[in-house]
Design a protein around this motif. Structure first.
Motif, PDB file in Angstrom:
ATOM      1  N   UNK A 274       0.827  -1.197   0.000  1.00  0.00           N
ATOM      2  CA  UNK A 274       0.000   0.000   0.000  1.00  0.00           C
ATOM      3  C   UNK A 274       0.860   1.245   0.000  1.00  0.00           C
ATOM      4  N   UNK A 275       0.315   2.316  -0.511  1.00  0.00           N
ATOM      5  CA  UNK A 275       1.066   3.561  -0.586  1.00  0.00           C
ATOM      6  C   UNK A 275       1.562   3.818  -1.989  1.00  0.00           C
ATOM      7  N   UNK A 276       1.424   5.056  -2.413  1.00  0.00           N
ATOM      8  CA  UNK A 276       1.834   5.431  -3.762  1.00  0.00           C
ATOM      9  C   UNK A 276       3.331   5.672  -3.839  1.00  0.00           C
ATOM     10  N   UNK A 277       3.922   5.306  -4.958  1.00  0.00           N
ATOM     11  CA  UNK A 277       5.321   5.599  -5.193  1.00  0.00           C
ATOM     12  C   UNK A 277       5.509   7.025  -5.660  1.00  0.00           C
ATOM     13  N   UNK A 278       6.745   7.489  -5.597  1.00  0.00           N
ATOM     14  CA  UNK A 278       7.084   8.825  -6.063  1.00  0.00           C
ATOM     15  C   UNK A 278       7.137   8.855  -7.591  1.00  0.00           C
ATOM     16  N   UNK A 279       6.649   9.948  -8.162  1.00  0.00           N
ATOM     17  CA  UNK A 279       6.785  10.171  -9.588  1.00  0.00           C
ATOM     18  C   UNK A 279       8.245  10.541  -9.868  1.00  0.00           C
ATOM     19  N   UNK A 280       9.041   9.579 -10.362  1.00  0.00           N
ATOM     20  CA  UNK A 280      10.479   9.761 -10.567  1.00  0.00           C
ATOM     21  C   UNK A 280      10.727  10.293 -11.969  1.00  0.00           C
ATOM     22  N   UNK A 281      11.227  11.514 -12.068  1.00  0.00           N
ATOM     23  CA  UNK A 281      11.531  12.121 -13.361  1.00  0.00           C
ATOM     24  C   UNK A 281      12.850  11.554 -13.899  1.00  0.00           C
ATOM     25  N   UNK A 282      12.836  11.115 -15.177  1.00  0.00           N
ATOM     26  CA  UNK A 282      14.032  10.492 -15.743  1.00  0.00           C
ATOM     27  C   UNK A 282      15.221  11.445 -15.773  1.00  0.00           C
ATOM     28  N   UNK A 283      14.978  12.726 -15.980  1.00  0.00           N
ATOM     29  CA  UNK A 283      16.049  13.708 -16.063  1.00  0.00           C
ATOM     30  C   UNK A 283      16.413  14.241 -14.685  1.00  0.00           C
ATOM     31  N   UNK A 284      15.486  14.882 -14.003  1.00  0.00           N
ATOM     32  CA  UNK A 284      15.792  15.568 -12.742  1.00  0.00           C
ATOM     33  C   UNK A 284      16.174  14.607 -11.625  1.00  0.00           C
ATOM     34  N   UNK A 285      15.493  13.468 -11.527  1.00  0.00           N
ATOM     35  CA  UNK A 285      15.742  12.535 -10.426  1.00  0.00           C
ATOM     36  C   UNK A 285      16.731  11.436 -10.799  1.00  0.00           C
ATOM     37  N   UNK A 286      16.507  10.796 -11.958  1.00  0.00           N
ATOM     38  CA  UNK A 286      17.348   9.657 -12.343  1.00  0.00           C
ATOM     39  C   UNK A 286      18.637  10.085 -13.028  1.00  0.00           C
ATOM     40  N   UNK A 287      18.697  11.311 -13.543  1.00  0.00           N
ATOM     41  CA  UNK A 287      19.927  11.796 -14.168  1.00  0.00           C
ATOM     42  C   UNK A 287      20.117  11.400 -15.614  1.00  0.00           C
ATOM     43  N   UNK A 288      19.060  10.893 -16.265  1.00  0.00           N
ATOM     44  CA  UNK A 288      19.160  10.516 -17.678  1.00  0.00           C
ATOM     45  C   UNK A 288      19.310  11.785 -18.525  1.00  0.00           C
ATOM     46  N   UNK A 289      20.218  11.752 -19.509  1.00  0.00           N
ATOM     47  CA  UNK A 289      20.453  12.910 -20.377  1.00  0.00           C
ATOM     48  C   UNK A 289      19.210  13.243 -21.190  1.00  0.00           C
ATOM     49  N   UNK A 290      18.995  14.558 -21.386  1.00  0.00           N
ATOM     50  CA  UNK A 290      17.857  15.003 -22.194  1.00  0.00           C
ATOM     51  C   UNK A 290      17.985  14.568 -23.646  1.00  0.00           C
ATOM     52  N   UNK A 291      19.202  14.697 -24.206  1.00  0.00           N
ATOM     53  CA  UNK A 291      19.407  14.450 -25.619  1.00  0.00           C
ATOM     54  C   UNK A 291      20.418  13.312 -25.810  1.00  0.00           C
ATOM     55  N   UNK A 292      20.183  12.523 -26.843  1.00  0.00           N
ATOM     56  CA  UNK A 292      21.127  11.454 -27.159  1.00  0.00           C
ATOM     57  C   UNK A 292      21.078  11.171 -28.656  1.00  0.00           C
ATOM     58  N   UNK A 293      22.227  10.871 -29.234  1.00  0.00           N
ATOM     59  CA  UNK A 293      22.298  10.499 -30.640  1.00  0.00           C
ATOM     60  C   UNK A 293      22.161   8.985 -30.748  1.00  0.00           C
ATOM     61  N   UNK A 294      21.165   8.520 -31.501  1.00  0.00           N
ATOM     62  CA  UNK A 294      20.859   7.093 -31.591  1.00  0.00           C
ATOM     63  C   UNK A 294      20.922   6.630 -33.040  1.00  0.00           C
ATOM     64  N   UNK A 295      21.476   5.454 -33.293  1.00  0.00           N
ATOM     65  CA  UNK A 295      21.356   4.862 -34.628  1.00  0.00           C
ATOM     66  C   UNK A 295      19.964   4.250 -34.809  1.00  0.00           C
TER      67      UNK A 295
END
Length: 237
Positions: A16-37
């Motif tokens: 029971x209990x809601x989890x936190x809304x984890x932002x990929x950028x602000x919280x997890x540190x994932x880069x905003x931009x990436x070059x992908x093939x």
């Protein structure tokens, strides 16, 4: 493909209990931009029918010092904790299309297809279960699915060398414990430099929303957006 990546995920406590809304950028540190093939292939079965396939992957690992408490599953990561995050997503698309309009200048069609989606999200670091400290704990989402979709496409060649086009795929489904929506939209312009080779520029937008209702592991939900330009080269025979 050079997309801006944004999104979030939540993992609720199984007790029971809601989890936190984890932002990929602000919280997890994932880069905003990436070059992908990215790669795609079209095979015309006849003048009016086609089979298409494409694939791309995004994968990042990041370390970040969080600026707020995060409740992920039954774990609490306190403000100031250094966490390690992993984000990995594979998308493959297969599509069968029929062109209702097909002439020397224009093509308009629709069809059905399948998307294979693999999603792996995890957070690791010092955490607490209640008052019990854990030096290294991890909670994750690791799922894959094959989902059907419907789509449409259009193109117009306004000269022997220049072509503009667009396509859209969509699915919204509620199956078993999963509920999700997928949009995959693209617009492009292409220049045919030689008889069998061309170059083009596209803008692609992909949005995935996925949630689950699982009484054993706890509910979770995520939304991931990709949007950005794509530079491509073509070889046609």
């Amino acid at each position: 493909y050079w997309p801006n990546i944004s999104g979030y995920f939540e993992i609720d406590d199984p007790d029971g209990g809601d989890g936190t809304n984890v932002d990929l950028d602000d919280d997890a540190g994932v880069d905003d931009w990436e070059v992908l093939p990215a790669g795609s292939l079209t095979w015309r079965l006849s003048n009016n029918t086609r089979i298409q396939g494409e694939y791309f992957n995004v994968g990042q690992s990041a370390k970040n010092k969080i600026s707020r408490d995060l409740n992920i599953g039954d774990l609490e990561f306190e403000v100031g904790t250094k966490i390690k995050s992993n984000f990995d997503m594979d998308i493959a698309r297969a599509f069968f299309g029929y062109s209702f309009v097909k002439n020397d200048n224009a093509e308009l069609g629709a069809g059905v297809g399948l998307h294979y989606i693999s999603l792996d999200l995890s957070v690791k670091g010092k955490a607490y279960i209640g008052d019990i400290p854990l030096l290294e704990a991890e909670r994750s989402i690791d799922e894959w699915a094959i989902v059907p979709n419907v789509g449409g496409y259009a193109s117009y060649a306004f000269s022997p060398k220049w072509l503009v086009g667009a396509r859209r795929d969509w699915i919204s489904a509620d199956v078993d414990i999963y509920d999700g929506t997928l949009w995959n939209v693209e617009a492009h312009v292409q220049y045919q430099m030689f008889d069998h080779f061309g170059v083009g520029l596209a803008y692609r937008y992909l949005d995935l929303e996925l949630s689950t209702n699982d009484s054993k592991t706890g509910d979770w939900r995520t939304e991931v957006d990709y949007s950005g330009p794509l530079l491509f080269f073509t070889a046609n025979f």
